[in-house]
Design an enzyme around this catalytic site. Structure first.
Site, PDB file in Angstrom:
ATOM      1  N   GLY A  26       0.829  -1.183  -0.129  1.00  0.00           N
ATOM      2  CA  GLY A  26      -0.043   0.096  -0.080  1.00  0.00           C
ATOM      3  C   GLY A  26       0.789   1.205   0.101  1.00  0.00           C
ATOM      4  CB  CYS A  27       3.571   2.333   2.134  1.00  0.00           C
ATOM      5  SG  CYS A  27       2.738   2.236   3.601  1.00  0.00           S
TER       6      CYS A  27
END
Length: 156
Positions: free
Chosen positions: A46-47
């Site tokens: 996600g990051c």
């Protein structure tokens, strides 16, 4: 409960180290529009998606006068690997003490897979003239930059 920043609040100043080991302060950008976003961990799916989205949009954001600062608790060495691995073009800052995360309300209780845990709350802020112009907590990594551009009236 972590105190959350609201539009109109004075943006808490900070000085953190970037992925090259250099100090960067929010006050360095006085008079500019700054997007400050907090993310849990470099090199996680996600990051990575979020950082790549910001990097892919950086030219358009800069054309509108915005600088982007991404902050996580990762050490500068890990941020350097993250930048190199994914070709990131945004400023990455290290907050291992979580002092800035706490001050901005981006660390505290959150739900993760149905459980309440303590950690980084994925958050994004827009700072203009030293004040919070926009505060978004618990943002989604995927599609966030497009939504932010829309919220700022910049189109997609």
């Amino acid at each position: 409960m972590t105190t959350r920043l609201q539009p109109g609040d004075k943006a808490p100043d900070f000085t953190l180290v970037n992925d090259a080991g250099e100090e960067v302060s929010l006050s360095d950008f006085h008079g500019q529009k700054v997007i400050v976003y907090f993310y849990p961990a470099a090199m996680t799916p996600g990051c990575t998606k979020q950082a790549c989205d910001f990097s892919d949009s950086i030219d358009r954001l800069q054309a509108e006068g915005y600088t982007v600062l991404g902050i996580s608790p990762d050490k500068p060495e890990k941020l350097a690997k993250f930048r190199e691995r994914d070709g990131l073009t945004i400023t990455l800052l290290s907050d291992p003490s979580k002092e800035v995360l706490l001050e901005w309300g981006a660390f505290g209780e959150k739900k993760l897979y149905g459980k309440v845990v303590e950690g980084v709350i994925r958050s994004t802020f827009v700072v203009e003239d030293g004040k919070i112009a926009l505060a978004q907590y618990n943002v989604k990594a995927t599609g966030h930059v497009a939504k932010l551009r829309k919220d700022l009236g910049l189109g997609s």
